[in-house]
Design a protein around this motif. Structure first.
Motif, short mmCIF file in Angstrom:
data_model
loop_
_atom_site.label_atom_id
_atom_site.label_comp_id
_atom_site.label_asym_id
_atom_site.label_seq_id
_atom_site.Cartn_x
_atom_site.Cartn_y
_atom_site.Cartn_z
N HIS A 137 0.79 -1.25 0.14
CA HIS A 137 -0.17 0.02 -0.07
C HIS A 137 0.86 1.51 -0.01
N ASP A 162 1.18 5.20 1.61
CA ASP A 162 0.49 5.93 2.73
C ASP A 162 0.05 7.05 2.30
N HIS A 193 4.90 -0.07 0.03
CA HIS A 193 5.40 -0.87 1.09
C HIS A 193 4.33 -1.94 1.66
#
Ligand SMILES: O=C(O)CCC(=O)C(=O)O
Ligand SMILES: [Fe+2]
Length: 652
Positions: free
Chosen positions: A191, A193, A257
Motif C-alpha cells: 500500500h 500511505d 510498502h
C-alpha cells in the motif's frame, strides 16, 4: 538485488533538527546540510530512509510505546475492549491480520484504568514522532537540491496540537499475525500511505518491506524488488506519503510498502484467545510496530505550483497541471478514489478480489528517473481512512452510482456528496490569481500560477510550526495574504456546502449525471434553472466580446429556456460542449445551438457543487454571463468547443 546501501541507516543527530545555533557553528551547519541532502536522496531514489537515532534517549518514547502496547496486546480481551474509542480511527480495533491501538496527538484519553497507561505512552510517542517528522520535513525542504522555504510545507500542518484538541496526524501501534498463512490478509497488503511522512519503529528487525526498482534500471520495464527495511531498537523508517508527493508536484513518489508476517520473539501465550477476524493475532507472538503518519490539516490548501515556485528542483508543467490546488480533504478523496482499499479499515472484499495478491511485481514501482511524472491513477491499497470514510464508501457502493468527473482523476463518489475537486483554474481564481487565456492552455494557466508572486501556502498559515521549524520566516506574501485568507474561506465554504448538501445535490444531479462525464441537458422548460443569484453582476464590468456585438439577439432578457422552446424537436442539430475547470471537473453537454447557455452552466454548478454566484465562464478567452440567456449559437460556439469555468471572489 536493489541497492542495499541506500537502505543502510542514516545517522541522525536529533538535536540538529532543532536548528537552534547552526549559523555560528559551521560544523553543525555542514552536518545538517549533509543530512538534509542524504535524506532527500534516499526519499527520491527509494521513497524511504532508515534513520539511526544518536541516543537511546531519543528512541525511548518509541521503545516505551512499543513495550506498553506489546503488553496490552498480550492482555485479556476485556482489557482490550476497555480501550475502544468512540472516535473513528482511535483506540483499540481488530483488522484482518492485525490488532491496532491508535491515537491522535493531543486527543483526549479514551478508556479507563489500564488503558489510560497505554494512552499516555502513546501520547508521548505521538509527541516525539510529530516533532521528529516536522523536523524531517523541514530538513527535506532545506536540502540544497530542493531548496524550498520549509514554511511552505510546515504551514500546511496543524499547529502543534494542544491537549484535548486532536491533531491531524495519527499514531498506530499494530500487532500482526505471525502466521504465514495469513499473508493474504489485508494487513499485509502492499500500500501507499496517504499522509505526508510516515515514521515506523519496531523492535523487530524485519517485517517491513519496500518496493524499489532494481539497480541501474530505469524506464517502464525496470524490474522492482521487495527489500527488507532494517529496523530494530534505535531505528526509524521514514516513508514518503501521497500528500507529500502531491505537494511537491511529484518530485518524490509515495513508496509502496508492505509487512511480512513474521513471528516476534517467543512470548508467553496470552490469556486471551484469538479475536474474531484476526485469527491468531490475539494469541501473542506477532510483530509489533509503531507507525506515525504526519498529515496536512484538513482545510489546508495544497497547491503544488505555489509550493514549488522558485524551488531549486524544477517540476515540469505537465506534472503540475495534473496536480491542481486542492484542500487536503479533497486531496484525500482523490487518494481514496485511486486507492479503494484500506489496510486499516476492514474493507469487505471477496477473497478472489484481493487486488494486492494479483498485483504484478513492479506494477507500481517508483517512477523511473528523477523527472516528476503527471499523476497516474493507481488502484492500490491505502493505509487508513477512519470508520467514517469507510462507512461512507459502503453507503456509496450500495447507493447511487458515482459519477466520474474530471480528466485529472477526480474522486469517484463526489457526486454523492464527497468533497469535490476544484479545478486548477477554479482554485487559482479562488486564491486570488487571475486566469488568462483559453482553457486549452494548461501551460498558460500553470504559467499564470507560477508567475504570481508569493503564493506558497495557505493564507495566514503558521510558519515554521513545531520543532525544526525552519526559522519561521514569512512564506506568505503579506499584501496578498488577506485576499488569500478570503479565498481559502471560499474554498472551505464550498466544501462545507458539498458536505451539507451532498445528498440533495446527488439527487439533483441524478437526472443529468449518468455515471460518466457526459451529461444530457434536459430540454424541458421545467428543467430551466432560476436565474443565478449573481444575475447582472457581470454585466457592467465585462466588455462584450466581438461576437456578442455582432450577434443581433445578444443581450437582455429571454426567460429561462425561452430560446430552446421554439425549436422543432428533431429539426435542429446538436452540439457537444465541454465545460472544464483546468485540471478539474470536465463535463460534456449535448445541447441544441439555440439553448440558452445558462442551462448547462447551471447544471455544471450543480454537478461540481459550487454556488452559481461565484461561478464564471469563459469562451474563447472572453467571459460571458450565462444569465443573459445567450445561446451557443449566439456566442459562435461550435461542436466540440470548450467553455472554461473558474471561480471569482467578489470584491477582492
Ligand atoms: O508496521 C509497519 O511496519 C508499517 C505499517 C504501515 O505501513 C502503516 O501503518 O501504514
Ligand atoms: Fe503504511
Amino acid at each position: 538485488m536493489a541497492e542495499p546501501q541506500l537502505l543502510a541507516p542514516l545517522k541522525l543527530q536529533q538535536d540538529l533538527l532543532e536548528l537552534n545555533d547552526l549559523v555560528p557553528d559551521e560544523d553543525r551547519g555542514r552536518a545538517y546540510i549533509s543530512f538534509c541532502t542524504q535524506l532527500l536522496t534516499r526519499l527520491q531514489q527509494q521513497g524511504v530512509a532508515v534513520l539511526e537515532l544518536d541516543s537511546d534517549e531519543g528512541f525511548s518514547a518509541f521503545a516505551r510505546a512499543l513495550d506498553t502496547c506489546a503488553d496490552f496486546f498480550a492482555s485479556q480481551q476485556s482489557v482490550k475492549l476497555g480501550a475502544q474509542s468512540a472516535v473513528p480511527g482511535e483506540g483499540y480495533a481488530v483488522r484482518p491480520g492485525k490488532e491496532l491501538l491508535a491515537v491522535r496527538p493531543g486527543a483526549p484519553a479514551w478508556g479507563s484504568g489500564r488503558s489510560r497507561t497505554q494512552h499516555a505512552a502513546l501520547q508521548k510517542a505521538c509527541c516525539a514522532s510529530d516533532r521528529l517528522a516536522r523536523g524531517l520535513l523541514a530538513a527535506l525542504c532545506r536540502s540544497p537540491a530542493l531548496d524550498l522555504h520549509s514554511g511552505r510545507l510546515l504551514g500546511l500542518l496543524d499547529d502543534t496540537p494542544l491537549l484535548g484538541q486532536a491533531g491531524a496526524g495519527v499514531l498506530r501501534v499494530a500487532r500482526y499475525s505471525p502466521h504465514p498463512e495469513d499473508a493474504h490478509q489485508l494487513a499485509f497488503a502492499p500500500h501507499h500511505d496517504r499522509g505526508v511522512l510516515t515514521l515506523v519503529a519496531s523492535a523487530a528487525q524485519q517485517g517491513l518491506q519496500v518496493q524499489v526498482k532494481q539497480q541501474q534500471q530505469e524506464g517502464p520495464g525496470a524490474e522492482a524488488a521487495w527489500v527488507d527495511v532494517p529496523l530494530g531498537p534505535g531505528r526509524l523508517a521514514v516513508l514518503c506519503g501521497y500528500s507529500l508527493s502531491y505537494g511537491l508536484g511529484g518530485m518524490l513518489q509515495p513508496v509502496l510498502h508492505r509487512v511480512q508476517p513474521r513471528p516476534q520473539q517467543p512470548q508467553p501465550e496470552a490469556a486471551a484467545g484469538a479475536v474474531a477476524g484476526a485469527r491468531g493475532v490475539g494469541g501473542g507472538g506477532g510483530r509489533v510496530s509503531l507507525a506515525y503518519e504526519l498529515c496536512f490539516r484538513p482545510n489546508a490548501c495544497v497547491d503544488p505550483a505555489g509550493i514549488m515556485e522558485g524551488a531549486a528542483a524544477e517540476v515540469p508543467a505537465d506534472a503540475l497541471a495534473s496536480r491542481p490546488a486542492l484542500l487536503t480533504s479533497a486531496l484525500m478523496e482523490r487518494f481514496a478514489a485511486s486507492h479503494p482499499v484500506s489496510i486499516n479499515v476492514g474493507q469487505v472484499i471477496k477473497q478472489e478480489q484481493q487486488p494486492w495478491v494479483k498485483q504484478e511485481p513492479g506494477a507500481n514501482a517508483p517512477q523511473p528517473g528523477p523527472r516528476p511524472q503527471p499523476e497516474e491513477p493507481v488502484d492500490l491499497v491505502s493505509e487508513d481512512e477512519g470508520e467514517e470514510r469507510a462507512a461512507k464508501r459502503r453507503r456509496q457502493a450500495g447507493g447511487a452510482e458515482a459519477a466520474v468527473v474530471g480528466a485529472a482523476g477526480a474522486a469517484a463518489g463526489e457526486a454523492a456528496g464527497g468533497a469535490g475537486q476544484i479545478g486548477y483554474r477554479a482554485a487559482a481564481a479562488a486564491l486570488g490569481w487571475t486566469p488568462v487565456g483559453r482553457s486549452a492552455g494548461v501551460a498558460a494557466a500553470t504559467a499564470t500560477a507560477a508567475s504570481r508572486p508569493g503564493v506558497n501556502g495557505p493564507a495566514g498559515a503558521p510558519q515554521g510550526a513545531g520543532a525544526g521549524g525552519g526559522g519561521g520566516g514569512g512564506a506568505a506574501n503579506e499584501p496578498q495574504s488577506q485576499q488569500r485568507r478570503a479565498s481559502l474561506r471560499l474554498l472551505m465554504q464550498q466544501q462545507q456546502q458539498q458536505q451539507q448538501h451532498g445528498a440533495a445535490a446527488a439527487a439533483a444531479a441524478a437526472p443529468t449525471v449518468s455515471g460518466s462525464d457526459s451529461v444530457q441537458v434536459n430540454q424541458e422548460p421545467q428543467a430551466a434553472q432560476p436565474p443565478a443569484a449573481s444575475a447582472g453582476n457581470d454585466v457592467g464590468g465585462v466588455p462584450a466580446t466581438e461576437r456578442d456585438r455582432l450577434t443581433p439577439a445578444a443581450g437582455g432578457g429571454g426567460g429561462p429556456g425561452q430560446d430552446g422552446q421554439h425549436v422543432q424537436p428533431g429539426t435542429e442539430r446538436s452540439l457537444d460542449l465541454t465545460i472544464k475547470g483546468i485540471g478539474g471537473p470536465e463535463v460534456r453537454f449535448t445541447v441544441k445551438p439555440s439553448t440558452p447557455l445558462q442551462k448547462i452552466c447551471s447544471a455544471y454548478c450543480r454537478k461540481v457543487q459550487v454556488c452559481e454566484a461565484a461561478a464564471r465562464f469563459m469562451f474563447d478567452g472572453q467571459r460571458f454571463d450565462p444569465s443573459l440567456q445567450r445561446s451557443a449559437e449566439e456566442l459562435g460556439m461550435q461542436d466540440g468547443d470548450v467553455i472554461d469555468f473558474f471561480l471569482e471572489l467578489a470584491g477582492s
